[in-house]
Design a protein around this motif. Structure first.
Motif, PDB file in Angstrom:
ATOM      1  N   ALA A 395       0.877  -1.170   0.000  1.00 59.87           N
ATOM      2  CA  ALA A 395       0.000   0.000   0.000  1.00 59.87           C
ATOM      3  C   ALA A 395       0.913   1.219   0.000  1.00 59.87           C
ATOM      4  CB  ALA A 395      -0.898  -0.001   1.233  1.00 59.87           C
ATOM      5  N   PRO A 396       0.402   2.366  -0.408  1.00 57.88           N
ATOM      6  CA  PRO A 396       1.250   3.566  -0.392  1.00 57.88           C
ATOM      7  C   PRO A 396       1.915   3.772   0.974  1.00 57.88           C
ATOM      8  CG  PRO A 396      -0.795   4.023  -1.538  1.00 57.88           C
ATOM      9  CD  PRO A 396      -0.924   2.632  -0.981  1.00 57.88           C
ATOM     10  N   ASN A 397       3.103   4.353   0.944  1.00 54.62           N
ATOM     11  CA  ASN A 397       3.939   4.476   2.146  1.00 54.62           C
ATOM     12  C   ASN A 397       3.261   5.068   3.369  1.00 54.62           C
ATOM     13  OD1 ASN A 397       6.268   3.346   1.234  1.00 54.62           O
ATOM     14  ND2 ASN A 397       7.117   5.255   0.419  1.00 54.62           N
ATOM     15  N   ASP A 398       2.310   5.977   3.148  1.00 57.11           N
ATOM     16  CA  ASP A 398       1.696   6.625   4.312  1.00 57.11           C
ATOM     17  C   ASP A 398       0.584   5.784   4.951  1.00 57.11           C
ATOM     18  OD1 ASP A 398      -0.041   6.873   2.213  1.00 57.11           O
ATOM     19  OD2 ASP A 398       0.088   9.061   2.069  1.00 57.11           O
ATOM     20  N   THR A 399       0.432   4.545   4.500  1.00 56.88           N
ATOM     21  CA  THR A 399      -0.602   3.671   5.065  1.00 56.88           C
ATOM     22  C   THR A 399      -0.056   2.947   6.293  1.00 56.88           C
ATOM     23  OG1 THR A 399      -1.220   3.251   2.767  1.00 56.88           O
ATOM     24  CG2 THR A 399      -2.247   1.860   4.441  1.00 56.88           C
ATOM     25  N   PRO A 400      -0.803   2.913   7.410  1.00 60.22           N
ATOM     26  CA  PRO A 400      -0.354   2.132   8.567  1.00 60.22           C
ATOM     27  C   PRO A 400      -0.298   0.635   8.208  1.00 60.22           C
ATOM     28  CG  PRO A 400      -2.434   3.299   9.035  1.00 60.22           C
ATOM     29  CD  PRO A 400      -2.115   3.527   7.597  1.00 60.22           C
ATOM     30  N   ASN A 401       0.397  -0.177   9.016  1.00 64.31           N
ATOM     31  CA  ASN A 401       0.452  -1.598   8.655  1.00 64.31           C
ATOM     32  C   ASN A 401      -0.547  -2.470   9.418  1.00 64.31           C
ATOM     33  OD1 ASN A 401       1.719  -1.791  11.116  1.00 64.31           O
ATOM     34  ND2 ASN A 401       3.592  -2.750  10.331  1.00 64.31           N
ATOM     35  N   TRP A 402      -1.549  -1.834  10.008  1.00 64.90           N
ATOM     36  CA  TRP A 402      -2.670  -2.597  10.568  1.00 64.90           C
ATOM     37  C   TRP A 402      -3.878  -1.670  10.676  1.00 64.90           C
ATOM     38  CZ3 TRP A 402      -4.623  -1.310  15.594  1.00 64.90           C
ATOM     39  CH2 TRP A 402      -3.815  -0.391  16.317  1.00 64.90           C
ATOM     40  N   GLY A 403      -5.030  -2.264  10.867  1.00 63.12           N
ATOM     41  CA  GLY A 403      -6.239  -1.465  11.077  1.00 63.12           C
ATOM     42  C   GLY A 403      -7.036  -1.255   9.802  1.00 63.12           C
ATOM     43  N   LYS A 404      -8.040  -0.413   9.949  1.00 61.73           N
ATOM     44  CA  LYS A 404      -9.034  -0.213   8.896  1.00 61.73           C
ATOM     45  C   LYS A 404      -8.408   0.261   7.577  1.00 61.73           C
ATOM     46  CE  LYS A 404     -13.463   2.249   8.441  1.00 61.73           C
ATOM     47  NZ  LYS A 404     -14.135   1.128   7.788  1.00 61.73           N
ATOM     48  N   GLU A 405      -7.549   1.258   7.679  1.00 63.15           N
ATOM     49  CA  GLU A 405      -6.959   1.798   6.462  1.00 63.15           C
ATOM     50  C   GLU A 405      -6.009   0.804   5.812  1.00 63.15           C
ATOM     51  OE1 GLU A 405      -4.853   5.461   7.041  1.00 63.15           O
ATOM     52  OE2 GLU A 405      -4.505   5.679   4.883  1.00 63.15           O
TER      53      GLU A 405
ATOM     54  N   GLU B  82      -9.366  -8.333  15.669  1.00 66.65           N
ATOM     55  CA  GLU B  82     -10.416  -7.634  14.918  1.00 66.65           C
ATOM     56  C   GLU B  82     -10.053  -6.170  14.670  1.00 66.65           C
ATOM     57  OE1 GLU B  82     -12.968  -9.063  13.452  1.00 66.65           O
ATOM     58  OE2 GLU B  82     -14.096  -7.272  12.842  1.00 66.65           O
ATOM     59  N   ARG B  83      -9.309  -5.577  15.591  1.00 65.05           N
ATOM     60  CA  ARG B  83      -8.854  -4.188  15.365  1.00 65.05           C
ATOM     61  C   ARG B  83      -7.742  -4.146  14.318  1.00 65.05           C
ATOM     62  NH1 ARG B  83     -12.602  -1.134  15.928  1.00 65.05           N
ATOM     63  NH2 ARG B  83     -11.091   0.539  15.496  1.00 65.05           N
ATOM     64  N   ILE B  84      -6.929  -5.183  14.290  1.00 68.25           N
ATOM     65  CA  ILE B  84      -5.828  -5.223  13.310  1.00 68.25           C
ATOM     66  C   ILE B  84      -6.377  -5.472  11.909  1.00 68.25           C
ATOM     67  CG2 ILE B  84      -3.852  -6.648  12.571  1.00 68.25           C
ATOM     68  CD1 ILE B  84      -3.223  -6.903  15.631  1.00 68.25           C
ATOM     69  N   PHE B  85      -7.394  -6.322  11.834  1.00 73.22           N
ATOM     70  CA  PHE B  85      -7.996  -6.656  10.545  1.00 73.22           C
ATOM     71  C   PHE B  85      -9.514  -6.585  10.705  1.00 73.22           C
ATOM     72  CE2 PHE B  85      -9.066  -9.268   6.842  1.00 73.22           C
ATOM     73  CZ  PHE B  85      -8.110  -8.877   5.933  1.00 73.22           C
ATOM     74  N   SER B 197       1.351  -9.966  12.476  1.00 72.91           N
ATOM     75  CA  SER B 197       1.617 -10.857  11.344  1.00 72.91           C
ATOM     76  C   SER B 197       0.770 -12.126  11.446  1.00 72.91           C
ATOM     77  CB  SER B 197       3.110 -11.170  11.212  1.00 72.91           C
ATOM     78  OG  SER B 197       3.636 -11.591  12.433  1.00 72.91           O
ATOM     79  N   ALA B 198       0.571 -12.646  12.647  1.00 71.77           N
ATOM     80  CA  ALA B 198      -0.261 -13.847  12.791  1.00 71.77           C
ATOM     81  C   ALA B 198      -1.702 -13.567  12.365  1.00 71.77           C
ATOM     82  CB  ALA B 198      -0.220 -14.349  14.237  1.00 71.77           C
ATOM     83  N   THR B 199      -2.170 -12.359  12.605  1.00 65.96           N
ATOM     84  CA  THR B 199      -3.533 -12.003  12.210  1.00 65.96           C
ATOM     85  C   THR B 199      -3.673 -12.016  10.686  1.00 65.96           C
ATOM     86  OG1 THR B 199      -3.781 -10.636  14.186  1.00 65.96           O
ATOM     87  CG2 THR B 199      -5.314 -10.214  12.378  1.00 65.96           C
ATOM     88  N   ILE B 200      -2.703 -11.422  10.020  1.00 64.50           N
ATOM     89  CA  ILE B 200      -2.746 -11.404   8.551  1.00 64.50           C
ATOM     90  C   ILE B 200      -2.592 -12.817   8.000  1.00 64.50           C
ATOM     91  CG2 ILE B 200      -1.547 -10.562   6.493  1.00 64.50           C
ATOM     92  CD1 ILE B 200      -0.892  -8.032   8.225  1.00 64.50           C
ATOM     93  N   GLU B 201      -1.715 -13.599   8.623  1.00 62.43           N
ATOM     94  CA  GLU B 201      -1.538 -14.985   8.196  1.00 62.43           C
ATOM     95  C   GLU B 201      -2.849 -15.765   8.316  1.00 62.43           C
ATOM     96  OE1 GLU B 201       3.086 -14.727   9.640  1.00 62.43           O
ATOM     97  OE2 GLU B 201       1.753 -16.087  10.726  1.00 62.43           O
ATOM     98  N   GLY B 202      -3.547 -15.537   9.420  1.00 62.16           N
ATOM     99  CA  GLY B 202      -4.817 -16.236   9.619  1.00 62.16           C
ATOM    100  C   GLY B 202      -5.891 -15.802   8.646  1.00 62.16           C
ATOM    101  N   ALA B 203      -5.844 -14.539   8.242  1.00 60.50           N
ATOM    102  CA  ALA B 203      -6.858 -14.036   7.315  1.00 60.50           C
ATOM    103  C   ALA B 203      -6.686 -14.611   5.916  1.00 60.50           C
ATOM    104  CB  ALA B 203      -6.786 -12.509   7.259  1.00 60.50           C
TER     105      ALA B 203
END
Lengths: 579, 253
Positions: A395-405, B82-85, B197-203
């Motif tokens: 994803a573009p660099n300014d995107t966090p690596n978890w969450g909704k976005e 759920e918050r991570i993904f 990473s485990a969350t993404i792996e599971g998804a």
């Protein structure tokens, strides 16, 4: 107490590409060869359930079991090295076929410039282009001499490709035509041509058509299923030792494969290697396998470590700059740029490990470095290797690596991003080397290998320049947004980068500065051959396997010659006269 | 009271999610019977969903705990994943995809026990470039981390993590990612990175591992999973959307 077995003519330590090539070439000539492989046997039959990203690409099922042995790592000599507890930066292979099972198949030849890098750099740019901390050395062989061996490997592996004016010159066409053109490779080529570059289809070990090699082994046509790197091929369509040289060796009746045989030492007596000591991992029994000729054909790391743990050769000392074993460890620099395409979707889930297109205009000395603060360069390429969903969340660099976005952006761009990347050359530096760790041991009590490595100024300058070139191509490809790659403050052992480690038992023309001659025969021990990328005096701007294959065929010829003649096969050339 | 109100809001959001599941996805049985009860208590609002799901779906006996001993720990893990993904317009989030069970099952096996990794001492603090250097194995890292999530939640909001509003849960998790929490034996960033990473792996792993329920992770990404050949499609210009296939298709019947 170790059990001493009957003496054999030749023993190889490791049975991957290099061990397999040595075994096949020697056994075909009637030489008795024992191959010791610490992993298990495996063949195409074992890969029928291979389309499992989690098992193979995330949990690394085909890779080395680090609970038994790993390396330690530090960036600098004044740091304490700590064990690489998990695989990360590079993926060490284990098992029959070695990394030749789970490679992508990108099969280039190093350039004539690579083999005579010191001479050619000094001729053109003077003696002090990089400064004295860098260790440029010629390889002790010219490209013309090595050319037939490159072809031999390409014939064995059935490489699919096409010639290009900027690549190493060829005496023969590739054994099979290039792989299919796709919208992605075409897009790259069109952009490169617009920029006056000379693109070509990537030379591939995933074959464009069914092929029978000169040894009578069949490699099948690639199906573009998208599971190559980190996977074995369920079709036998990716060239590997397991579908080529290993069966060739086996059908002679002269080759004996022993799996689960973990070599711990080379036995060294009276200036010669008399055999190897190994442990049967299934029973715990220890054996000594005497041999007339010992050939180290494991990965870079273990070739170096076995020599150091056996007290063979002179260990490199970065302080005094003497010794050779462990010297000139190199890696690869990975410039590149990612493009995001708002309006288009690509079939990036399809692909093959070496489906791609390349340009060599910025590789080797194909461009003038007079006004640049680095030497060499690298192949710039686009690949379509099959994007799998766990590992690809770009994803573009300014995107966090978890969450909704993160979720919405990584899903949105999954089929909407392409990357142009470089295999950047890595030039040896006095402080980048391999040695034994003073503290950490493997399960048998032998010291682990210690890697001391960090990026240099040369690396950063090369990275920045080639990243800019990659971004130009990506922009020309029509990306809505182009993001250049960045090089981190220090090399990190954590994120995956590349499994193109080289050096440590380098070849050359002078025993003072190199460990093996151009037949991979050790200067200090005439019946010990050390084969593989450990012999690279530096790492070039390509994937290394084509050159590893060439050196292995050259070594096989040397071993056959040594059986007839004995003694050193190459006259010493003191390359300090160039200094 | 503010906290009760937010708690109710998240309950409502959750109910919306479970009707999605009961409406057809395979996750219905799991959500109806396990999660709604565990995460939000066995309240009346969920009964309808629970019964509906039980009637329509066969029970997935794989969805039980292999590693965690306290259901409350598993619920904290579930809320964090759920918050991570999170569930969004693209489709289900970690919980409906079965990610918490995926992680639980992974922690019970070689992943959780670091079987294929170098775990010999001594252990020293590492630079940022030297990687995983804790004597704790992954399952222990999750134990320590999950307990710390709950502790931080109570310290900061005086409320259990599972009852926090989503944004509050994010604040807690962000502190772990930023290394602003004291953990014993492992850095908070190491724990968070494992969890992430485990969350993404599971998804996105093959559904055989218990996540990526009904291949819905793949569907969101338009990843077709396990096809044997694209040789006749690789040169086509337009994007080709395919029905996903899982490894189950490779088992001979």
């Amino acid at each position: 107490m170790a059990t001493t077995l009957d003496k054999v003519e030749v023993v190889t330590v490791g049975v991957g590409w290099t061990g397999g090539i040595i075994a096949a070439e020697l056994a075909k000539q009637g030489v008795q060869v024992v191959g010791l492989e610490r992993g298990k046997a495996r063949s195409t039959e074992d890969f029928q359930h291979i389309h499992d990203e989690y098992r193979y690409a995330i949990r690394y099922e085909l890779m080395q079991d680090l609970s038994r042995e790993t390396i330690t790592f530090r960036n600098h000599r004044d740091e304490r090295a700590l064990p690489m507890r998990q695989l990360g930066s590079f993926l060490l292979g284990e098992g029959l076929g070695g990394a030749g099972v789970h490679w992508n198949g990108q099969t280039y030849r190093f350039l004539p410039y690579d083999l005579q890098i010191k001479t050619m750099t000094e001729e053109k740019y003077g003696k002090n282009k990089l400064g004295e901390d860098y260790i440029l050395q010629d390889w002790g062989i010219s490209y013309e001499e090595l050319e037939p061996y490159f072809y031999k490997f390409e014939q064995t592996a059935g490489i699919s490709g096409e010639d290009n004016k900027n690549s190493a010159p060829r005496e023969n066409d590739y054994p099979t035509p290039p792989m299919k053109e796709t919208p992605i490779t075409k897009r790259f080529k069109d952009a490169a041509k617009n920029l006056k570059l000379s693109p070509y289809h990537m030379p591939s070990g995933n074959l464009s058509e069914n092929y029978e090699n000169p040894d009578g082994q069949t490699i099948n046509q690639c199906q573009y299923c998208g599971f190559c790197e980190r996977f074995g091929c369920e079709y036998g369509a990716k060239s590997s030792p397991n579908v080529t040289v290993i069966p060739t060796a086996e059908k002679t009746g002269k080759f004996e494969l022993r799996t689960h045989a973990n070599v711990t030492e080379v036995i060294y007596e009276g200036g010669k290697a008399t055999g190897v000591k190994y442990i049967d991992l299934q029973t715990g029994e220890e054996f000594i396998q005497p041999a007339d000729i010992v050939v180290l054909t494991s990965y870079v790391m273990n070739n170096v470590r076995l020599l150091l743990n056996s007290g063979i050769g002179r260990p490199y000392d970065p302080e005094s700059r003497t010794g050779v074993i462990g010297k000139n460890y190199c890696y690869q620099i990975l410039p590149g740029a990612t493009g995001f395409f708002e309006e288009e979707k690509f079939n990036t889930y399809m692909g093959a490990g070496s489906l791609g297109a390349s340009v060599d205009d910025y590789n080797g000395d194909n461009f003038d470095h007079s006004n640049l603060d680095f030497i060499h360069g690298g192949v710039i390429a686009i690949t379509q290797t099959g994007k799998r969903p766990i590992n690809n969340n770009t994803a573009p660099n300014d995107t966090p690596n978890w969450g909704k976005e993160f979720k919405s952006q990584s899903i949105k761009y999954y089929h909407r991003n392409l990357a142009v990347g470089v295999q950047g050359a890595s030039i040896p530096h006095r402080n980048n080397y391999l040695s034994l760790d003073p503290e950490y041991e493997d399960i048998f009590g032998y010291p682990l290998l210690r890697l001391t490595y960090d990026y240099t100024e040369q690396d950063r300058n090369l990275h920045n320049y080639l990243t800019e070139k990659s971004a130009e191509i990506m922009k020309e490809m029509g990306a809505s947004r182009v993001e250049p790659r960045e090089i981190s403050d220090h090399y990190s052992i954590v994120p995956y980068q590349t499994t193109h480690n080289t050096g440590g038992v380098i070849m050359g023309g002078d025993p003072e500065t190199s460990a093996v001659n151009n037949y991979s025969q050790m200067w200090d021990v005439e019946n010990l051959f050390v084969v593989g990328a450990s012999a690279f005096a530096h790492n070039g701007g390509y994937n290394p396997t084509g050159t590893v294959g060439a050196l292995a065929y050259r070594a096989a010829e040397g071993i056959l010659k040594y059986r007839e003649e004995s003694g050193q096969l190459v006259k010493i050339v003191n390359d300090r006269k160039h200094a | 009271m503010t906290e009760k109100k937010t708690s109710k809001m998240s309950r409502r959001r959750f109910i919306k999610n479970s009707s999605y599941a009961a409406g057809g996805a395979i996750g219905g049985g799991f959500l109806g019977t396990v999660l709604s009860k565990n995460l939000f208590g066995n309240n009346n609002e969920n009964q309808g969903q629970k019964q509906g799901a039980t009637n329509n779906e066969s029970t997935n006996y794989n969805q039980a705990l292999m590693y965690f001993t306290r259901q409350s720990d598993f619920e904290i893990l579930s809320s964090a994943t759920e918050r991570i993904f999170p569930e969004d317009d693209n489709g289900p989030g970690a919980v409906k995809l079965g990610v918490p069970f995926f992680i639980d099952h992974q922690l019970a096996g070689s992943y959780g026990r670091n079987d294929r990794e170098y775990m010999r001492g001594p252990f020293y603090p590492a630079s940022d470039f030297q990687g995983y250097q804790t004597r704790l194995k992954r399952h222990e890292v999750f134990d320590v981390g999950i307990q710390a999530i709950e502790r931080e939640s109570k310290n900061q909001f005086d409320t259990s993590f599972v009852d926090l509003e989503g944004e509050q849960q994010d604040q807690i998790l962000q502190k772990f990612q930023d290394g602003e929490v004291d953990l014993k034996g492992v850095t908070p960033t190491t724990f968070f990175e494992l969890l992430r990473s485990a969350t993404i792996e599971g998804a996105y792993s093959d559904p055989l591992y218990g996540g990526n329920n009904n291949m819905e992770g793949w569907m969101m990404k338009e990843f077709p999973g396990n096809y044997m050949s694209y040789i006749n499609e690789i040169d086509k210009k337009d994007f080709i959307k395919k029905e996903p296939k899982a490894l189950r298709a490779h088992i001979a019947h």
